[in-house]
Design a protein around this motif. Structure first.
Motif, PDB file in Angstrom:
ATOM      1  N   ALA A  57     -81.184 -27.137 -74.639  1.00 45.97           N
ATOM      2  CA  ALA A  57     -81.810 -26.714 -76.218  1.00 45.97           C
ATOM      3  C   ALA A  57     -83.355 -26.351 -75.799  1.00 45.97           C
ATOM      4  N   LEU A  58     -83.732 -27.259 -75.304  1.00 45.58           N
ATOM      5  CA  LEU A  58     -84.762 -27.068 -75.141  1.00 45.58           C
ATOM      6  C   LEU A  58     -85.428 -25.540 -74.261  1.00 45.58           C
ATOM      7  N   LEU A  59     -84.661 -25.863 -73.416  1.00 48.12           N
ATOM      8  CA  LEU A  59     -85.156 -24.536 -72.487  1.00 48.12           C
ATOM      9  C   LEU A  59     -83.791 -22.948 -72.788  1.00 48.12           C
ATOM     10  N   GLU A  60     -83.685 -23.341 -73.950  1.00 49.93           N
ATOM     11  CA  GLU A  60     -82.844 -21.659 -75.256  1.00 49.93           C
ATOM     12  C   GLU A  60     -83.840 -22.188 -76.436  1.00 49.93           C
ATOM     13  N   ALA A  61     -84.716 -22.795 -76.680  1.00 49.84           N
ATOM     14  CA  ALA A  61     -85.533 -22.518 -77.675  1.00 49.84           C
ATOM     15  C   ALA A  61     -87.023 -22.044 -76.807  1.00 49.84           C
ATOM     16  N   GLN A  62     -87.013 -22.699 -75.134  1.00 50.85           N
ATOM     17  CA  GLN A  62     -88.360 -21.778 -74.126  1.00 50.85           C
ATOM     18  C   GLN A  62     -88.316 -20.485 -74.438  1.00 50.85           C
ATOM     19  N   LYS A  63     -86.972 -20.168 -74.301  1.00 53.43           N
ATOM     20  CA  LYS A  63     -86.482 -18.645 -73.543  1.00 53.43           C
ATOM     21  C   LYS A  63     -86.367 -17.492 -75.212  1.00 53.43           C
ATOM     22  N   GLU A  64     -86.547 -17.532 -76.436  1.00 51.62           N
ATOM     23  CA  GLU A  64     -85.824 -17.424 -77.672  1.00 51.62           C
ATOM     24  C   GLU A  64     -87.793 -17.400 -77.791  1.00 51.62           C
ATOM     25  N   GLU A  65     -89.068 -18.408 -77.773  1.00 53.80           N
ATOM     26  CA  GLU A  65     -90.892 -18.090 -77.506  1.00 53.80           C
ATOM     27  C   GLU A  65     -90.742 -16.668 -76.758  1.00 53.80           C
ATOM     28  N   GLU A  66     -90.402 -16.862 -75.355  1.00 45.82           N
ATOM     29  CA  GLU A  66     -90.629 -15.773 -74.331  1.00 45.82           C
ATOM     30  C   GLU A  66     -90.296 -14.831 -74.855  1.00 45.82           C
TER      31      GLU A  66
END
Length: 161
Positions: free
Chosen positions: A140-149
């Motif tokens: 979930a944290l990696l998915e949030a970082q992907k959206e931010e990117e």
């Protein structure tokens, strides 16, 4: 159904002989130290006239840690505050600036200059799901970082260097 800030509990009242005489309503309010974090709803949009990516805060929701029915602490969503209507309160109240105590900062500056840490928990999508509904833990944290990117790359691709 609206959630109340105040929990009401009926407590039986007894007289001096131990007979029940009625009930007393005890109101348990939520204290500020129980608020664990705030959820901020934002709208990101591209302003074509000025060619800039803008962000507008729509609302703020405090989430408090309260004692659940089983006695364990649980998180409880309290209420939403419509940000544009609350700005007059944010402008007149100062926040502690731990990075520079010689320059006071208001809550309005804190939000508009985005001087807070955040994690994306939901992005508009066709299924109207939060990230936690389809990813857990580190995923979930990696998915949030992907959206931010994705947002960063969209803004970066607007310009040529």
């Amino acid at each position: 159904m609206a959630k109340l800030l105040i929990d009401e509990t009926l407590v039986p009242q007894y007289n001096e002989w131990g007979e029940e005489t009625g009930y007393l309503t005890v109101k348990d309010t939520i204290q500020s130290h129980q608020v664990r974090f705030y959820e901020i709803k934002e709208e990101w949009f591209f302003d074509r006239q000025r060619s800039v990516l803008e962000v507008r805060i729509i609302g703020i929701k405090p989430v408090a840690e309260v004692e659940g029915p089983d006695g364990n602490p649980t998180l409880r969503d309290l209420f939403w505050v419509y940000f544009p209507e609350a700005r007059h309160m944010f402008v007149h109240n100062e926040v502690y600036n731990r990075h520079n105590d010689s320059r006071p900062m208001t809550y309005d500056e804190l939000f508009l200059k985005r001087r807070f840490e955040s994690t994306i928990i939901k992005v508009s999508n066709t299924h109207d799901r939060m990230i936690a509904d389809y990813k857990t833990g580190i995923d979930a944290l990696l998915e949030a970082q992907k959206e931010e990117e994705l947002i960063f790359n969209f803004e970066h691709d607007l310009w040529e260097y």
